[in-house]
Design a protein around this motif. Structure first.
Motif, PDB file in Angstrom:
ATOM      1  N   VAL A 201      46.479  41.718  39.529  1.00 47.99           N
ATOM      2  CA  VAL A 201      46.465  40.456  38.781  1.00 47.99           C
ATOM      3  C   VAL A 201      46.295  39.286  39.747  1.00 47.99           C
ATOM      4  CG1 VAL A 201      47.808  38.899  37.309  1.00 47.99           C
ATOM      5  CG2 VAL A 201      47.809  41.367  36.856  1.00 47.99           C
ATOM      6  N   ASP A 202      47.041  39.296  40.845  1.00 51.20           N
ATOM      7  CA  ASP A 202      46.912  38.223  41.843  1.00 51.20           C
ATOM      8  C   ASP A 202      45.472  38.116  42.341  1.00 51.20           C
ATOM      9  OD1 ASP A 202      49.607  37.676  41.681  1.00 51.20           O
ATOM     10  OD2 ASP A 202      50.133  38.690  43.558  1.00 51.20           O
ATOM     11  N   ARG A 203      44.858  39.248  42.628  1.00 47.68           N
ATOM     12  CA  ARG A 203      43.481  39.227  43.141  1.00 47.68           C
ATOM     13  C   ARG A 203      42.503  38.721  42.098  1.00 47.68           C
ATOM     14  NH1 ARG A 203      41.842  44.203  46.640  1.00 47.68           N
ATOM     15  NH2 ARG A 203      40.135  42.770  46.894  1.00 47.68           N
ATOM     16  N   ILE A 204      42.682  39.131  40.843  1.00 44.81           N
ATOM     17  CA  ILE A 204      41.815  38.636  39.772  1.00 44.81           C
ATOM     18  C   ILE A 204      41.946  37.119  39.651  1.00 44.81           C
ATOM     19  CG2 ILE A 204      41.480  38.603  37.257  1.00 44.81           C
ATOM     20  CD1 ILE A 204      42.245  41.641  37.333  1.00 44.81           C
ATOM     21  N   MET A 205      43.143  36.611  39.884  1.00 44.86           N
ATOM     22  CA  MET A 205      43.398  35.181  39.771  1.00 44.86           C
ATOM     23  C   MET A 205      42.975  34.408  41.025  1.00 44.86           C
ATOM     24  SD  MET A 205      44.384  35.022  36.724  1.00 44.86           S
ATOM     25  CE  MET A 205      44.849  33.318  36.619  1.00 44.86           C
TER      26      MET A 205
END
Length: 88
Positions: free
Chosen positions: A73-77
């Protein structure tokens, strides 16, 4: 990106599409940096091989890891804290 098995089996991440690679070369991820947590030595992992490296060779490479759901999720964001910071 490698993810833990429980992330894929949780049911929280539906498969949207499965596209096969054009050829075997395309199936390999780009080189990744490995940092020994005890010695601080750098290595590069690429195509199933690990070779010694120096910090400069690792700059800009993703640090090799297997990811938890929150990291994905962090990477997608847009969070990129898993790249080696050349200023440290």
């Amino acid at each position: 990106m490698g993810v833990y098995d429980d992330v894929l089996k949780s049911g929280d991440w539906p498969v949207i599409e499965n596209r096969p690679f054009v050829d075997e070369n395309e199936a390999w991820p780009p080189p990744a940096c490995m940092i020994d947590q005890i010695t601080g030595e750098f290595s590069i992992y690429y195509r199933g091989e690990i070779r010694p490296a120096d910090r400069e060779e690792c700059e800009g490479l993703e640090i090799a890891a297997v990811w938890e759901a929150q990291h994905i999720v962090d990477r997608i964001m847009g969070e990129d804290k898993w790249h080696l910071d050349p200023n440290k």
